[in-house]
Design a protein around this motif. Structure first.
Motif, PDB file in Angstrom:
ATOM      1  N   ARG A 147      -0.454  10.111 -18.090  1.00  0.00           N
ATOM      2  CA  ARG A 147       0.173  10.865 -17.190  1.00  0.00           C
ATOM      3  C   ARG A 147       0.864  11.943 -17.876  1.00  0.00           C
ATOM      4  O   ARG A 147       0.894  12.965 -17.205  1.00  0.00           O
ATOM      5  N   GLU A 148       1.702  11.638 -19.076  1.00  0.00           N
ATOM      6  CA  GLU A 148       2.203  12.810 -19.637  1.00  0.00           C
ATOM      7  C   GLU A 148       1.229  14.039 -20.345  1.00  0.00           C
ATOM      8  O   GLU A 148       1.756  14.997 -19.985  1.00  0.00           O
ATOM      9  N   LYS A 149       0.245  13.512 -20.684  1.00  0.00           N
ATOM     10  CA  LYS A 149      -0.664  14.465 -21.102  1.00  0.00           C
ATOM     11  C   LYS A 149      -1.116  15.360 -20.094  1.00  0.00           C
ATOM     12  O   LYS A 149      -1.337  16.460 -20.008  1.00  0.00           O
ATOM     13  N   ASP A 151      -1.727   3.237 -18.625  1.00  0.00           N
ATOM     14  CA  ASP A 151      -1.761   4.708 -18.684  1.00  0.00           C
ATOM     15  C   ASP A 151      -2.160   5.341 -19.979  1.00  0.00           C
ATOM     16  O   ASP A 151      -2.528   6.421 -20.190  1.00  0.00           O
ATOM     17  N   GLU A 155       1.660   1.096 -15.139  1.00  0.00           N
ATOM     18  CA  GLU A 155       2.507   1.640 -16.375  1.00  0.00           C
ATOM     19  C   GLU A 155       1.981   1.078 -17.502  1.00  0.00           C
ATOM     20  O   GLU A 155       1.766   2.005 -18.757  1.00  0.00           O
ATOM     21  N   ARG A 190       0.604  15.836 -17.174  1.00  0.00           N
ATOM     22  CA  ARG A 190       1.466  16.987 -16.562  1.00  0.00           C
ATOM     23  C   ARG A 190       1.770  18.198 -17.590  1.00  0.00           C
ATOM     24  O   ARG A 190       2.030  19.369 -17.216  1.00  0.00           O
ATOM     25  N   HIS A 191       1.509  17.778 -19.104  1.00  0.00           N
ATOM     26  CA  HIS A 191       1.816  18.756 -19.901  1.00  0.00           C
ATOM     27  C   HIS A 191       0.651  19.923 -19.699  1.00  0.00           C
ATOM     28  O   HIS A 191       0.785  21.331 -19.489  1.00  0.00           O
ATOM     29  N   GLY A 248      -0.237   7.082 -21.764  1.00  0.00           N
ATOM     30  CA  GLY A 248       0.353   8.449 -22.085  1.00  0.00           C
ATOM     31  C   GLY A 248      -0.446   9.439 -21.524  1.00  0.00           C
ATOM     32  O   GLY A 248      -0.372  10.837 -21.518  1.00  0.00           O
ATOM     33  N   GLU A 253       4.485  13.851  -8.884  1.00  0.00           N
ATOM     34  CA  GLU A 253       5.030  13.861 -10.282  1.00  0.00           C
ATOM     35  C   GLU A 253       5.146  15.095 -11.189  1.00  0.00           C
ATOM     36  O   GLU A 253       5.950  14.951 -12.265  1.00  0.00           O
TER      37      GLU A 253
END
Length: 165
Positions: A36-38, A32, A29, A40-41, A34, A4
């Motif tokens: 996953r996005e945190k 999560d 989905e 990745r960031h 948010g 990812e």
């Protein structure tokens, strides 16, 4: 399955990417929130933070009929965390135009966390250009390639790793 973070192919049953080290956690989905996005960031800042991709430029001074080369300088093309997978990030500065099809040599430096790495790429510019643009394109597995030409027509270098693998 693909990572990812860097989009490299993961081995069967692997939860940690062998290329970039990103750990994958299974969420639905809906639940999560948010995370996953945190993740990745945060991982991008840790993995790519402080890494810059730069191009070496040469300039000359002509005085009293004598041409002298000035000290080479590096221009930052991009900071690694700002790159977007499969998109070109162009350097804001354009270089002198070139007439006919010709070969150019670009010296690139990847600087940052560990030791600086330098690459030299020879590229065939396909047509006459008033202004030569240089950029970088991020590819799967945290590999990148330098692009040169115009935004409409450009050539690509060989791939190189942003994280030194």
């Amino acid at each position: 399955m693909r990572c990812e973070f860097c989009n490299a192919e993961l081995g069967s049953g692997e939860i940690r990417c062998a290329v970039c080290g990103f750990t994958h956690i299974n969420f639905t989905e809906a639940d999560d929130g948010g995370i996953r996005e945190k993740m990745r960031h945060t991982f991008a800042a840790q993995t790519l933070g402080g890494i810059n991709i730069e191009v070496k430029t040469h300039s000359y001074t002509v005085q009293n009929g004598t041409m002298t080369e000035n000290e080479p300088r590096y221009f930052k093309i991009a900071e690694a965390p700002e790159l977007v997978l499969h998109e070109i990030k162009w350097l804001d500065t354009a270089f002198y135009g070139i007439g006919d099809k010709r070969q150019i040599s670009l010296d690139i430096r990847v600087s940052g966390k560990e030791n600086d790495r330098e690459y030299t790429f020879t590229l065939e510019i396909p047509k006459a250009l008033e202004a030569l643009k240089v950029g970088i394109r991020l590819d799967d597995g945290l590999k990148a390639e330098i692009v040169a030409g115009s935004e409409e027509e450009y050539v690509k270098s060989e791939q190189f790793s942003l994280i030194g693998n």
